[in-house]
Design a protein around this motif. Sequence first.
Motif, PDB file in Angstrom:
ATOM      1  N   ASN A 185       0.802  -1.283  -0.102  1.00  0.00           N
ATOM      2  CA  ASN A 185       0.003   0.017  -0.022  1.00  0.00           C
ATOM      3  C   ASN A 185       0.940   1.340   0.016  1.00  0.00           C
ATOM      4  O   ASN A 185       0.530   2.425  -0.312  1.00  0.00           O
ATOM      5  N   GLN A 196      -6.829   2.274  -1.884  1.00  0.00           N
ATOM      6  CA  GLN A 196      -7.678   2.145  -3.022  1.00  0.00           C
ATOM      7  C   GLN A 196      -6.660   1.591  -4.330  1.00  0.00           C
ATOM      8  O   GLN A 196      -7.290   0.600  -4.965  1.00  0.00           O
ATOM      9  N   SER A 198      -4.172  -0.218  -4.182  1.00  0.00           N
ATOM     10  CA  SER A 198      -3.944  -1.590  -3.795  1.00  0.00           C
ATOM     11  C   SER A 198      -5.262  -2.714  -4.174  1.00  0.00           C
ATOM     12  O   SER A 198      -5.200  -3.682  -4.718  1.00  0.00           O
ATOM     13  N   VAL A 199      -6.388  -2.156  -3.812  1.00  0.00           N
ATOM     14  CA  VAL A 199      -7.380  -2.673  -4.356  1.00  0.00           C
ATOM     15  C   VAL A 199      -7.747  -2.956  -5.502  1.00  0.00           C
ATOM     16  O   VAL A 199      -8.087  -4.142  -6.172  1.00  0.00           O
ATOM     17  N   LYS A 202      -5.292  -5.428  -6.840  1.00  0.00           N
ATOM     18  CA  LYS A 202      -5.690  -6.838  -6.350  1.00  0.00           C
ATOM     19  C   LYS A 202      -6.732  -7.600  -7.392  1.00  0.00           C
ATOM     20  O   LYS A 202      -6.698  -8.665  -7.771  1.00  0.00           O
ATOM     21  N   ASN A 203      -7.715  -6.781  -7.707  1.00  0.00           N
ATOM     22  CA  ASN A 203      -8.798  -7.224  -8.699  1.00  0.00           C
ATOM     23  C   ASN A 203      -8.212  -7.496  -9.992  1.00  0.00           C
ATOM     24  O   ASN A 203      -8.843  -8.284 -10.795  1.00  0.00           O
ATOM     25  N   ALA A 213      -2.044  -7.856   1.899  1.00  0.00           N
ATOM     26  CA  ALA A 213      -1.965  -6.573   1.827  1.00  0.00           C
ATOM     27  C   ALA A 213      -0.720  -6.240   2.615  1.00  0.00           C
ATOM     28  O   ALA A 213      -0.748  -6.477   3.888  1.00  0.00           O
ATOM     29  N   TYR A 225     -11.394  -2.892   6.012  1.00  0.00           N
ATOM     30  CA  TYR A 225     -11.816  -2.415   4.579  1.00  0.00           C
ATOM     31  C   TYR A 225     -10.981  -3.391   3.663  1.00  0.00           C
ATOM     32  O   TYR A 225     -11.700  -3.985   2.730  1.00  0.00           O
ATOM     33  N   LEU A 226      -9.558  -3.689   3.875  1.00  0.00           N
ATOM     34  CA  LEU A 226      -8.859  -4.581   2.912  1.00  0.00           C
ATOM     35  C   LEU A 226      -9.553  -6.046   2.939  1.00  0.00           C
ATOM     36  O   LEU A 226      -9.584  -6.758   2.070  1.00  0.00           O
ATOM     37  N   LYS A 229     -12.443  -6.438   0.985  1.00  0.00           N
ATOM     38  CA  LYS A 229     -12.088  -6.308  -0.393  1.00  0.00           C
ATOM     39  C   LYS A 229     -11.581  -7.735  -0.851  1.00  0.00           C
ATOM     40  O   LYS A 229     -10.908  -7.867  -2.140  1.00  0.00           O
TER      41      LYS A 229
END
Length: 259
Positions: A185, A196, A198-199, A202-203, A213, A225-226, A229
């Motif tokens: 991150n 965000q 990082s998310v 990840k996708n 993370a 949050y992480l 996700k």
Amino acid sequence: MNILDTIIHRKKEELAFSKSKVSVQQLKDSEFFGRKSYSLKETLGTKSGVIAEFKRQSPSKGIINDKISPVEVVSAYEHSGASAVSILTDRDFFGGSFDDILSVRNHIDIPVLRKDFMVDEYQFYEAKSIGADVILLIAACLSPQQVQEFTALAHELGLEVLLEIHSEEELKHINPDINFVGINNRNLKDFKVDLQHSVDLKNKLPEGILSVAESGIYSEEDFKYLKEKGFDGFLMGEYFMKDENPGNKFREFISRVTV
């Protein structure tokens, strides 16, 4: 040079000295080289999912906590449900050493991640010789070919591999043999934190790969949050280490995020 370039330059100087003093055969003859490694793939899903870190200092934060022993901290981490511990072995920039892993190896029964800047095969023999179970590969300082070659060597030595990436461009470093992909991150070049980003990254990971993370997780809200996700693991250090009692801070954190 940015900070990552500076670290890698210094790391290569250190390695030249180490190779001149200790041979690979001497590393193979060490106490821990023949031990069976613990598996992070097994513990990541059965405990808290947190890889709790012992870290004295960092280039971005300076001294974080240099008043407490590795054994005291990581034993407390394990007792409170850490899936693994991460221990910095870089001396000049993070205040770590091999002794930090050697001193705890016989005191805990969970995986140890040797966190360092791996740029040479010699370091994998070092990692095995001091009792590490998992090694970190940082895509930003390696080519995809090096990642593939280093992964093969790590597995040959019984070590699992956490590949750290920071950008979409670094997705090309992922190969089918990687055990975990960590998404930092915090950008290592400017130290900015962006959950965000990082998310979003990840996708774009290959389906089925375990994701971790890393860094910049400063609150229960960040963690939750992480986790929501879809991250499988969480590498956290500074949040605990900046407390005068990191083990207690970890215990309190786990009690709140697992209810």
